[in-house]
Design a protein around this motif. Sequence first.
Motif, PDB file in Angstrom:
ATOM      1  N   HIS A 235      34.224  23.870  25.339  1.00 19.34           N
ATOM      2  CA  HIS A 235      34.658  24.769  25.860  1.00 19.34           C
ATOM      3  C   HIS A 235      34.845  25.622  25.127  1.00 19.34           C
ATOM      4  N   ILE A 236      36.171  25.480  24.665  1.00 21.65           N
ATOM      5  CA  ILE A 236      36.641  26.644  23.783  1.00 21.65           C
ATOM      6  C   ILE A 236      35.931  27.145  22.730  1.00 21.65           C
ATOM      7  N   GLN A 237      34.374  26.281  22.134  1.00 22.37           N
ATOM      8  CA  GLN A 237      33.844  26.842  20.779  1.00 22.37           C
ATOM      9  C   GLN A 237      32.642  27.490  21.520  1.00 22.37           C
ATOM     10  N   ASP A 238      32.805  27.205  23.363  1.00 20.27           N
ATOM     11  CA  ASP A 238      31.210  28.131  23.418  1.00 20.27           C
ATOM     12  C   ASP A 238      31.927  29.648  23.652  1.00 20.27           C
ATOM     13  N   MET A 239      33.005  29.343  24.462  1.00 27.15           N
ATOM     14  CA  MET A 239      34.284  30.537  24.691  1.00 27.15           C
ATOM     15  C   MET A 239      34.236  31.697  22.663  1.00 27.15           C
ATOM     16  N   VAL A 240      34.431  30.493  22.039  1.00 27.47           N
ATOM     17  CA  VAL A 240      34.487  32.125  20.914  1.00 27.47           C
ATOM     18  C   VAL A 240      33.576  31.799  20.677  1.00 27.47           C
ATOM     19  N   CYS A 241      32.415  31.837  21.089  1.00 29.56           N
ATOM     20  CA  CYS A 241      30.877  32.332  20.079  1.00 29.56           C
ATOM     21  C   CYS A 241      30.129  33.162  20.826  1.00 29.56           C
ATOM     22  N   ARG A 242      31.313  33.026  22.586  1.00 27.43           N
ATOM     23  CA  ARG A 242      30.464  33.737  23.567  1.00 27.43           C
ATOM     24  C   ARG A 242      30.453  35.416  23.057  1.00 27.43           C
ATOM     25  N   ASN A 243      29.484  36.066  23.451  1.00 25.50           N
ATOM     26  CA  ASN A 243      29.478  37.797  22.713  1.00 25.50           C
ATOM     27  C   ASN A 243      29.459  38.513  23.906  1.00 25.50           C
ATOM     28  N   SER A 265      29.261  45.906  35.162  1.00 29.15           N
ATOM     29  CA  SER A 265      29.167  45.285  34.018  1.00 29.15           C
ATOM     30  C   SER A 265      28.891  43.672  33.811  1.00 29.15           C
ATOM     31  N   THR A 266      28.714  44.020  32.681  1.00 33.30           N
ATOM     32  CA  THR A 266      28.059  42.384  32.006  1.00 33.30           C
ATOM     33  C   THR A 266      29.800  41.481  32.539  1.00 33.30           C
ATOM     34  N   ALA A 267      31.257  42.493  32.624  1.00 32.51           N
ATOM     35  CA  ALA A 267      32.253  41.766  32.590  1.00 32.51           C
ATOM     36  C   ALA A 267      32.678  40.999  33.843  1.00 32.51           C
ATOM     37  N   ASP A 268      32.464  42.195  34.716  1.00 36.53           N
ATOM     38  CA  ASP A 268      32.736  41.788  36.247  1.00 36.53           C
ATOM     39  C   ASP A 268      31.469  40.846  36.712  1.00 36.53           C
ATOM     40  N   ALA A 269      29.682  41.102  36.366  1.00 33.30           N
ATOM     41  CA  ALA A 269      29.469  40.131  36.804  1.00 33.30           C
ATOM     42  C   ALA A 269      29.776  38.448  36.649  1.00 33.30           C
ATOM     43  N   ASP A 270      30.445  38.269  35.299  1.00 33.47           N
ATOM     44  CA  ASP A 270      31.055  36.865  34.693  1.00 33.47           C
ATOM     45  C   ASP A 270      32.375  36.775  35.701  1.00 33.47           C
ATOM     46  N   ALA A 271      33.096  38.024  35.380  1.00 30.66           N
ATOM     47  CA  ALA A 271      34.276  37.554  36.584  1.00 30.66           C
ATOM     48  C   ALA A 271      33.949  37.102  38.096  1.00 30.66           C
ATOM     49  N   LEU A 272      33.324  37.816  38.442  1.00 31.43           N
ATOM     50  CA  LEU A 272      32.809  38.010  39.797  1.00 31.43           C
ATOM     51  C   LEU A 272      31.877  36.700  40.432  1.00 31.43           C
ATOM     52  N   LEU A 273      31.149  35.684  39.209  1.00 34.81           N
ATOM     53  CA  LEU A 273      30.896  34.447  38.949  1.00 34.81           C
ATOM     54  C   LEU A 273      31.786  33.056  38.849  1.00 34.81           C
ATOM     55  N   PRO A 275      35.919  31.120  38.752  1.00 38.38           N
ATOM     56  CA  PRO A 275      36.984  30.545  40.610  1.00 38.38           C
ATOM     57  C   PRO A 275      37.958  31.785  40.314  1.00 38.38           C
ATOM     58  N   VAL A 276      38.262  31.553  41.224  1.00 40.22           N
ATOM     59  CA  VAL A 276      39.181  32.450  41.889  1.00 40.22           C
ATOM     60  C   VAL A 276      40.417  32.154  40.752  1.00 40.22           C
ATOM     61  N   GLY A 277      41.043  33.186  40.117  1.00 41.01           N
ATOM     62  CA  GLY A 277      42.523  33.171  38.871  1.00 41.01           C
ATOM     63  C   GLY A 277      41.890  32.582  37.244  1.00 41.01           C
ATOM     64  N   SER A 278      40.947  32.317  37.491  1.00 45.01           N
ATOM     65  CA  SER A 278      39.411  32.969  36.180  1.00 45.01           C
ATOM     66  C   SER A 278      40.483  34.383  34.890  1.00 45.01           C
ATOM     67  N   LEU A 279      40.488  33.338  33.866  1.00 48.46           N
ATOM     68  CA  LEU A 279      41.226  34.884  32.580  1.00 48.46           C
ATOM     69  C   LEU A 279      40.048  35.511  33.195  1.00 48.46           C
ATOM     70  N   SER A 280      39.864  36.543  32.894  1.00 51.65           N
ATOM     71  CA  SER A 280      38.095  37.739  32.873  1.00 51.65           C
ATOM     72  C   SER A 280      38.132  36.701  31.032  1.00 51.65           C
ATOM     73  N   LEU A 281      36.420  37.902  30.899  1.00 50.64           N
ATOM     74  CA  LEU A 281      36.056  36.854  29.643  1.00 50.64           C
ATOM     75  C   LEU A 281      36.448  37.646  28.007  1.00 50.64           C
ATOM     76  N   GLU A 282      37.369  38.856  27.875  1.00 49.54           N
ATOM     77  CA  GLU A 282      37.471  38.756  27.186  1.00 49.54           C
ATOM     78  C   GLU A 282      38.757  38.575  27.132  1.00 49.54           C
ATOM     79  N   HIS A 283      40.052  37.849  27.458  1.00 46.02           N
ATOM     80  CA  HIS A 283      40.823  37.621  27.806  1.00 46.02           C
ATOM     81  C   HIS A 283      40.921  36.046  27.055  1.00 46.02           C
ATOM     82  N   ALA A 284      39.454  35.696  28.019  1.00 45.74           N
ATOM     83  CA  ALA A 284      39.232  33.808  27.695  1.00 45.74           C
ATOM     84  C   ALA A 284      39.134  33.476  26.174  1.00 45.74           C
TER      85      ALA A 284
END
Length: 339
Positions: A235-243, A265-273, A275-284
């Motif tokens: 999970h961590i490596q997938d997030m590191v490699c994510r653009n 935006s892509t970031a907003d769409a990711d946040a919408l998908l 779960p509640v309480g998840s970090l933003s893509l950039e923060h993650a």
Amino acid sequence: ELRGCLLELSQDPHGTRVAQKVVEEAVRRGMVDELLEALPTQDMSSLACSVTGFHVVVKLLELLPDGMVEPLLETFCSNPKPLASDQWGCCVLKKCIDRSQGTLRDRLVDTITENIPQLVEDPFGNYVVQHLILMGEKRPTEYVTRVIDSLQGLMLDLCFQKFSSNVLEKCLQNSSDSDRNKIINELLNGSEKCPPSEAVRKIIFHQFGNYVFQQALEVAQEPQFSLLVEHSKQHIQDMVCRNLPPKEKKEKPADAQGGDLPVVSTADADALLSPVGSLSLEHAKRLATKLVKKYPALAWGLAPEALGLGVGGVAGWYCDHFSAYAQGDYAQGDYDAAW
């Protein structure tokens, strides 16, 4: 002269300072009986929950002689839960824990322990539980074990709540290895609806749970450390490699009526998908990168470019971070700069 109005003064923003000084002088001059007559025990519970009055109660708990403080402690020990859940009462209750001794302290701790599952999620009660965890000069203490045992079966859910996640962090920091394992094993076991790897993923990238996970990695011993790595590495490596989506302003397409359609935006769409309480893509992504740099075991098999290191810095980073592991449990053969 103040005997008839000391209780009223205690609840006044300015008078409370006078009342505290009266307490100090009365104890110093041996006038405790007169002081307790002016501040009757039956009024202490309401005073303890007052924004100004609790200062006076704390002063009494600090200065009254042992024999004379017990009736006051008995008043609070009989029903501590309302105090624990009050913004000012929790401060009084913490002082009661410190001042009580013997069977009186045991009774107080027993009552608090019975209510720990509710208190850890309370904005103020969680501080009382943390106070129990941090009691004593030499830690861990028996109180930490009692707190952890009271929370068994609830650990995973408590990771996702602001106040209880703070309590779990304190437990991990101040408990014995056997008690830490109770927490870590429960996080690794997941639940019926959430298998271990998925449970770990949710914890890692949750706004509160990620702190519990980081603390667990910090203090875990084998084999729990390897299990945490095993369930989190992918999970961590997938997030590191994510653009990350490019930060650029996009043109808004016009709708049929000539108005503007909302652009997600892509970031907003990711946040919408998410779960509640998840970090933003950039923060993650920042968190994942931090973890693989701090814990080399999480970086095995990860392309160096994913860490944002230039070609010249890759070899040095791997040498620094992996050389110690090459001689231990994580040995993967000789270091190869081309890897």
